[in-house]
Design a protein around this motif. Structure first.
Motif, PDB file in Angstrom:
ATOM      1  N   LYS A 108      12.411   8.703 -11.908  1.00 27.55           N
ATOM      2  CA  LYS A 108      11.858   7.763 -10.918  1.00 27.55           C
ATOM      3  C   LYS A 108      12.927   7.328  -9.919  1.00 27.55           C
ATOM      4  N   ILE A 109      12.566   7.491  -8.641  1.00 27.80           N
ATOM      5  CA  ILE A 109      13.449   7.071  -7.544  1.00 27.80           C
ATOM      6  C   ILE A 109      12.881   5.826  -6.853  1.00 27.80           C
ATOM      7  N   VAL A 110      11.533   5.730  -6.841  1.00 28.67           N
ATOM      8  CA  VAL A 110      10.865   4.631  -6.133  1.00 28.67           C
ATOM      9  C   VAL A 110       9.752   4.065  -7.016  1.00 28.67           C
ATOM     10  N   GLY A 111       9.622   2.735  -7.002  1.00 26.93           N
ATOM     11  CA  GLY A 111       8.462   2.086  -7.613  1.00 26.93           C
ATOM     12  C   GLY A 111       7.791   1.200  -6.572  1.00 26.93           C
ATOM     13  N   ILE A 112       6.480   1.128  -6.647  1.00 27.17           N
ATOM     14  CA  ILE A 112       5.715   0.337  -5.668  1.00 27.17           C
ATOM     15  C   ILE A 112       4.859  -0.679  -6.419  1.00 27.17           C
ATOM     16  N   LEU A 113       4.865  -1.905  -5.932  1.00 29.22           N
ATOM     17  CA  LEU A 113       4.081  -2.970  -6.562  1.00 29.22           C
ATOM     18  C   LEU A 113       3.274  -3.695  -5.485  1.00 29.22           C
ATOM     19  N   THR A 114       1.951  -3.480  -5.507  1.00 29.90           N
ATOM     20  CA  THR A 114       1.071  -4.122  -4.521  1.00 29.90           C
ATOM     21  C   THR A 114       0.431  -5.343  -5.160  1.00 29.90           C
ATOM     22  N   GLU A 115       0.517  -6.477  -4.465  1.00 33.67           N
ATOM     23  CA  GLU A 115      -0.120  -7.695  -4.959  1.00 33.67           C
ATOM     24  C   GLU A 115      -1.002  -8.270  -3.856  1.00 33.67           C
ATOM     25  N   MET A 116      -2.090  -8.909  -4.275  1.00 34.41           N
ATOM     26  CA  MET A 116      -3.081  -9.332  -3.288  1.00 34.41           C
ATOM     27  C   MET A 116      -3.474 -10.783  -3.491  1.00 34.41           C
ATOM     28  N   ASN A 117      -3.834 -11.414  -2.375  1.00 31.67           N
ATOM     29  CA  ASN A 117      -4.439 -12.736  -2.434  1.00 31.67           C
ATOM     30  C   ASN A 117      -5.738 -12.637  -1.643  1.00 31.67           C
ATOM     31  N   ALA A 118      -6.865 -12.927  -2.307  1.00 31.15           N
ATOM     32  CA  ALA A 118      -8.160 -12.772  -1.636  1.00 31.15           C
ATOM     33  C   ALA A 118      -9.061 -13.951  -1.961  1.00 31.15           C
ATOM     34  N   GLU A 119      -9.942 -14.245  -1.030  1.00 32.57           N
ATOM     35  CA  GLU A 119     -10.954 -15.272  -1.284  1.00 32.57           C
ATOM     36  C   GLU A 119     -12.311 -14.651  -1.048  1.00 32.57           C
ATOM     37  N   MET A 120     -13.182 -14.783  -1.982  1.00 35.21           N
ATOM     38  CA  MET A 120     -14.521 -14.194  -1.888  1.00 35.21           C
ATOM     39  C   MET A 120     -14.389 -12.719  -1.519  1.00 35.21           C
ATOM     40  N   ASP A 121     -14.964 -12.356  -0.356  1.00 35.65           N
ATOM     41  CA  ASP A 121     -14.998 -10.946  -0.005  1.00 35.65           C
ATOM     42  C   ASP A 121     -13.916 -10.544   0.974  1.00 35.65           C
TER      43      ASP A 121
END
Ligand code: BT5
Length: 255
Positions: free
Chosen positions: A117-130
């Motif tokens: 492994k050379i790269v790791g990706i971490l996606t995080e989200m903040n959402a309200e309703m739709d």
């Protein structure tokens, strides 16, 4: 900033730090405070770099690109995890073009070179309703870390661009290309949808065509990774049936 060829990424706000727990934490903080789409957070080191499910991410000072990007995409929250796939495509292309290192994407969030492994990706989200309020895409790239500098537990499974290229890699040109590539893929996806990106993903993948163990499934199983579908799920052929593997629920390991 003058040296960036982007329209939005890194143009209005760059948060550049010497040290931080996690650039993703800082990016979420800035996003909650109302920063613009395209704001980026960079740190020379992280003392609490994070992977998925509270795993830690080794982020030594000055030796990597520890980057988080804030986006406010017009997608349904259901589509947010696909930002990981989009980022993997963009970062792989950028690395290949700047360093000639022929790395490839391991579904869903890793970029590997010769299985490490050379790269790791971490996606995080903040959402309200739709609606998505923001997505933070965290990208960790091992740039100039020698094999001996990795902690023992990572030495067999991780590597860096300088090891792969057998020479030091300047970080700035790589960062510039990553931001340009990310912006390009993002706009393509907004205009044409995720499905349009999948052919590129298939071309850059090292997972398809491999026999993989599926880890975290209720029953341990293995099968041939045959394709990725429109939802970003990995399709694995197990005993003649096609199973849909959804990121987050399970991970895979090559046989
Ligand atoms: C990831 O998680 O691969 C996502 C890593 C994201 C890191 C970036 S850096 C900028 C931003 N700020 C953050 O705090 N995070 C993001 P996962 O698939 O869960 O893999 C984590 C596993 O990778 C660990 O359990 C280790 O086995 C391994 N690992 C840790 N540090 C590594 C490194 N520097 N290089 C390669 N593998 C590593």
């Amino acid at each position: 900033r003058d040296q960036l060829q982007t329209k939005t990424l890194g143009q209005k706000e760059i948060f550049y730090l010497e040290n931080i727990d996690s650039t993703n934490n800082e990016a979420k903080k800035q996003a909650n405070l109302g920063c613009h789409e395209g704001a980026i957070v960079l740190s020379e080191m992280q003392n609490g770099g994070r992977g998925r499910i509270s795993r830690s991410w080794f982020s030594p000072a000055g030796k990597g690109i520890w980057l988080s990007v804030v986006l406010r995409p017009p997608f349904h929250p259901y589509d947010a995890p696909k930002c990981t796939l989009l980022a993997a495509v963009a970062v792989t292309k950028a690395i290949r073009s700047v360093t000639q290192v022929q790395c490839g994407i391991k579904w869903p969030n890793d970029i590997l070179y010769e299985g490490k492994k050379i790269v790791g990706i971490l996606t995080e989200m903040n959402a309200e309703m739709d609606a998505i309020n923001y997505v933070v895409i965290g990208i960790g790239i091992n740039v100039n870390i020698s094999q001996e500098e990795f902690p023992l537990e990572l030495r067999q499974i991780a590597t860096s661009l300088s090891v792969a290229a057998d020479k030091p890699i300047p970080r700035l040109p790589l960062l510039q290309e990553i931001l340009s590539a990310l912006e390009k893929e993002y706009h393509k996806v907004i205009q044409h949808g995720f499905v349009e990106m999948l052919d590129e993903w298939r071309e850059l993948s090292v997972t398809l065509g491999q026999t993989v163990d599926i880890i975290g499934a209720s029953e341990k199983s293995s099968g041939l990774a045959v394709d990725i579908d429109k939802d970003g799920a990995l399709l694995v052929e197990i005993e003649g049936r096609i199973e849909k593997i959804i990121a987050g629920d399970v991970s895979i390991r090559p046989r």
